[in-house]
Structures are given as C-alpha cells and as structure tokens.
Motif scaffolding. Structure first.
Motif, PDB file in Angstrom:
ATOM      1  N   ILE A 199       4.698 -16.779 -71.483  1.00 23.10           N
ATOM      2  CA  ILE A 199       3.780 -17.858 -71.841  1.00 23.10           C
ATOM      3  C   ILE A 199       2.679 -17.250 -72.695  1.00 23.10           C
ATOM      4  O   ILE A 199       1.817 -16.523 -72.200  1.00 23.10           O
ATOM      5  CB  ILE A 199       3.169 -18.536 -70.600  1.00 23.10           C
ATOM      6  N   ALA A 200       2.730 -17.530 -73.990  1.00 16.20           N
ATOM      7  CA  ALA A 200       1.714 -17.036 -74.923  1.00 16.20           C
ATOM      8  C   ALA A 200       0.570 -18.045 -74.922  1.00 16.20           C
ATOM      9  O   ALA A 200       0.524 -18.970 -75.730  1.00 16.20           O
ATOM     10  CB  ALA A 200       2.298 -16.864 -76.319  1.00 16.20           C
ATOM     11  N   ASN A 201      -0.343 -17.842 -74.010  1.00 13.65           N
ATOM     12  CA  ASN A 201      -1.401 -18.815 -73.747  1.00 13.65           C
ATOM     13  C   ASN A 201      -2.777 -18.383 -74.236  1.00 13.65           C
ATOM     14  O   ASN A 201      -3.657 -19.224 -74.447  1.00 13.65           O
ATOM     15  CB  ASN A 201      -1.461 -19.079 -72.235  1.00 13.65           C
ATOM     16  N   ALA A 202      -2.988 -17.089 -74.452  1.00 13.13           N
ATOM     17  CA  ALA A 202      -4.320 -16.591 -74.817  1.00 13.13           C
ATOM     18  C   ALA A 202      -4.818 -17.255 -76.090  1.00 13.13           C
ATOM     19  O   ALA A 202      -4.077 -17.424 -77.061  1.00 13.13           O
ATOM     20  CB  ALA A 202      -4.288 -15.082 -75.006  1.00 13.13           C
ATOM     21  N   GLY A 203      -6.094 -17.645 -76.088  1.00 11.81           N
ATOM     22  CA  GLY A 203      -6.658 -18.281 -77.275  1.00 11.81           C
ATOM     23  C   GLY A 203      -8.170 -18.346 -77.225  1.00 11.81           C
ATOM     24  O   GLY A 203      -8.770 -18.231 -76.153  1.00 11.81           O
ATOM     25  N   LEU A 204      -8.746 -18.524 -78.392  1.00 11.77           N
ATOM     26  CA  LEU A 204     -10.186 -18.675 -78.539  1.00 11.77           C
ATOM     27  C   LEU A 204     -10.470 -19.993 -79.240  1.00 11.77           C
ATOM     28  O   LEU A 204      -9.663 -20.478 -80.036  1.00 11.77           O
ATOM     29  CB  LEU A 204     -10.765 -17.532 -79.376  1.00 11.77           C
ATOM     30  N   SER A 205     -11.629 -20.569 -78.962  1.00  8.67           N
ATOM     31  CA  SER A 205     -12.032 -21.800 -79.657  1.00  8.67           C
ATOM     32  C   SER A 205     -13.280 -21.589 -80.498  1.00  8.67           C
ATOM     33  O   SER A 205     -13.792 -22.530 -81.093  1.00  8.67           O
ATOM     34  CB  SER A 205     -12.285 -22.926 -78.641  1.00  8.67           C
ATOM     35  N   SER A 206     -13.763 -20.357 -80.543  1.00  5.58           N
ATOM     36  CA  SER A 206     -14.991 -20.079 -81.290  1.00  5.58           C
ATOM     37  C   SER A 206     -14.753 -20.147 -82.793  1.00  5.58           C
ATOM     38  O   SER A 206     -13.630 -19.961 -83.273  1.00  5.58           O
ATOM     39  CB  SER A 206     -15.521 -18.694 -80.923  1.00  5.58           C
ATOM     40  N   GLU A 207     -15.823 -20.420 -83.529  1.00  6.58           N
ATOM     41  CA  GLU A 207     -15.742 -20.391 -84.992  1.00  6.58           C
ATOM     42  C   GLU A 207     -15.894 -18.938 -85.415  1.00  6.58           C
ATOM     43  O   GLU A 207     -16.996 -18.435 -85.631  1.00  6.58           O
ATOM     44  CB  GLU A 207     -16.823 -21.281 -85.598  1.00  6.58           C
ATOM     45  N   SER A 208     -14.765 -18.247 -85.534  1.00  5.36           N
ATOM     46  CA  SER A 208     -14.782 -16.816 -85.826  1.00  5.36           C
ATOM     47  C   SER A 208     -13.439 -16.385 -86.391  1.00  5.36           C
ATOM     48  O   SER A 208     -12.425 -17.083 -86.220  1.00  5.36           O
ATOM     49  CB  SER A 208     -15.078 -16.009 -84.566  1.00  5.36           C
ATOM     50  N   THR A 209     -13.413 -15.226 -87.028  1.00  2.00           N
ATOM     51  CA  THR A 209     -12.149 -14.685 -87.515  1.00  2.00           C
ATOM     52  C   THR A 209     -11.270 -14.237 -86.352  1.00  2.00           C
ATOM     53  O   THR A 209     -10.042 -14.222 -86.469  1.00  2.00           O
ATOM     54  CB  THR A 209     -12.395 -13.501 -88.470  1.00  2.00           C
ATOM     55  N   ALA A 210     -11.891 -13.886 -85.227  1.00  2.00           N
ATOM     56  CA  ALA A 210     -11.113 -13.484 -84.048  1.00  2.00           C
ATOM     57  C   ALA A 210     -10.215 -14.610 -83.562  1.00  2.00           C
ATOM     58  O   ALA A 210      -9.135 -14.360 -83.011  1.00  2.00           O
ATOM     59  CB  ALA A 210     -12.048 -13.038 -82.928  1.00  2.00           C
ATOM     60  N   THR A 211     -10.629 -15.854 -83.777  1.00  2.00           N
ATOM     61  CA  THR A 211      -9.814 -16.997 -83.380  1.00  2.00           C
ATOM     62  C   THR A 211      -8.495 -17.005 -84.132  1.00  2.00           C
ATOM     63  O   THR A 211      -7.443 -17.320 -83.569  1.00  2.00           O
ATOM     64  CB  THR A 211     -10.592 -18.304 -83.593  1.00  2.00           C
ATOM     65  N   VAL A 212      -8.530 -16.648 -85.404  1.00  2.00           N
ATOM     66  CA  VAL A 212      -7.295 -16.546 -86.182  1.00  2.00           C
ATOM     67  C   VAL A 212      -6.421 -15.425 -85.640  1.00  2.00           C
ATOM     68  O   VAL A 212      -5.209 -15.589 -85.438  1.00  2.00           O
ATOM     69  CB  VAL A 212      -7.612 -16.298 -87.675  1.00  2.00           C
TER      70      VAL A 212
END
Length: 260
Positions: A70-83
């Motif tokens: 399950i590839a669930n990890a994610g970010l919702s921040s406005e950042s390049t890390a989110t990509v």
C-alpha cells in the motif's frame, strides 16, 4: 483460519496508514510499516537514498516475499517535497517492491490518490511527472510556489498518480503477473493532515463547499482502512486499474454522468 499475509504500508505512522496497519494487524496480518518515525522501516521517500533503503529493508524484513503493498505516504503541503513523496516516492515504492510480490500466491498493490485528482491540474507539472522527470517536476513545482500557485501541486500529483495507474495496471508487469493494481481516492478524512482544515465548524463548512461530501460528510480513517483491507485481500482477484472514490459523493457531484 485464513493464511497470514504480509503487507507493507508507507505512511504507516499516522492517518489512513496507521488506521490500516491497526486493522490488518487486528485481523491477524503481518504489517511492515514505513514512515519517517515510529515504523519498522524509517526512511524519507522524498530522497533516492530513502527509496533504495526501503527496498533493501523490505526485502530483509519480509524474507523476500510480500503479499501486498500500500503506497500511502503523502504530503499536502505547498512544497517541492510534495511532488517528491506523492508521485515519485509512490512509484518508487510500487516498482521497487514489485519483485517481492512475485513470491506471493495472491499479490496485491494499491496506492492512495485523492478526490483532489478531480481538480484542474497544472499541465506542465502533470506532464513532467508522467514523463518520470523528477528534476523537471520539482523545478515546475518551484515555479508554482514562486508565482503563488502552489495550491495546484497536491492535486496535480494525485492526478498524475491516477493516470499512471490507468496506464500501467493492465501491463505485463502488473496484470500480466497476476497483480491487481488499483488506487483509492479519499475525500476529506479526519487525520493529522487535515486537522487545520477541520478545526472549527466554520472551517468544515467552508471545506465541504469546495469538497462536497453529501453522504455522511467527513470520514474517519478507519472507513478507508476497511476498503484497503479488501483491496489487498486474496478475494480481490479482478479489480484492475480502478480509482475507487471513497469520498462521500464528491466524484458524483463534481462529475455527474461522466464515467472517467
């Protein structure tokens, strides 16, 4: 008694990932959690080194055999890390761990997208992701941030994920290898990621005007965990390339008659 299955879950320390890990363990499954902390595998999926370490550690801890990813990890921040995390980290997880699924008699793979995939994407960022050009995608995200358009990053990464699933699920590497590859697309879920958006009744009302959820409103993470339990189970033998919207009706309200 059903045979114990081994599942790797990224983003397992909180939110949907934590709820899913808890449910699977409660039902007798073996879970190998992956996160920045409080997990069996502690890595940073925004980095190439972290992605490589995930694969190495997963092979070691699972003895070379995994039943579900399950590839669930994610970010919702406005950042390049989110990509880096939402798209490239998710793909690195699924593609890197696919060889471990080969040893299972009923391998399953799921990624967590979002109903935000329904929002208009930034086309340049979308194409960079789908071209698997991480430097170009990160550069475009930086441009969006510089121009005050960073809010497009999250939804665009999720749009890229669902496009990738649709383009690859029927391929020889997935369906041809007997691996159902699917995605879930949650609406608003009560998790640490959304806590700032649901802190007050007024904030919730404003959010639900943007993300309509006429069926029972904002959901708990446990609701999504139950869906992931089925999608990673041996019983799920024929769902292929489906984006399952568990969104309280957002998809229906926003897309109406459209089937895709």
């Amino acid at each position: 008694m059903a045979q114990q299955r081994t599942c790797i879950i990224t983003g397992s320390a909180s939110g949907i990932g934590a709820a899913t890990a808890a449910l699977l363990r409660e039902r007798g499954q073996r879970v190998i959690g992956v996160d920045l902390h409080d997990a069996e595998i502690v890595v940073d999926l925004s980095t190439h080194a972290g992605r490589a370490e995930l694969v190495d550690r997963a092979a070691e801890l699972s003895d070379g055999s995994v039943d579900a990813v399950i590839a669930n990890a994610g970010l919702s921040s406005e950042s390049t890390a989110t990509v880096a995390v939402n798209y490239f980290g998710a793909l690195a997880t699924l593609e890197g761990l696919r060889p471990l699924l080969a040893a299972s008699s009923a391998p399953r793979a799921v990624l967590t997208a979002s109903m935000a995939a329904l929002f208009p994407p930034d086309e340049e960022l979308l194409e960079a992701c789908l071209a698997h050009d991480e430097p170009a995608a990160v550069h475009r995200a930086s441009e969006l941030l510089d121009t005050g358009a960073g809010s497009a990053i999250y939804g665009t990464t999720k749009r890229a994920l669902v496009r990738w699933v649709r383009r690859n699920a029927a391929a020889e590497e997935w369906a041809g290898a007997g691996i159902p590859l699917n995605a879930i697309a949650p609406g608003v879920i009560r998790t640490p990621m959304t806590s700032g958006l649901t802190a007050t009744a007024e904030a919730e009302r404003a959010l639900l005007e943007m993300v309509p959820m006429p069926l029972n409103g904002i959901a708990e993470a446990a609701t999504v965990a139950s869906l992931l339990d089925y999608l990673t189970s041996a019983e799920n033998s024929h769902l292929c390339g489906q984006i399952v919207y568990i969104d309280g009706g957002s998809d229906v309200v926003m897309r109406g008659d459209s089937v895709w």
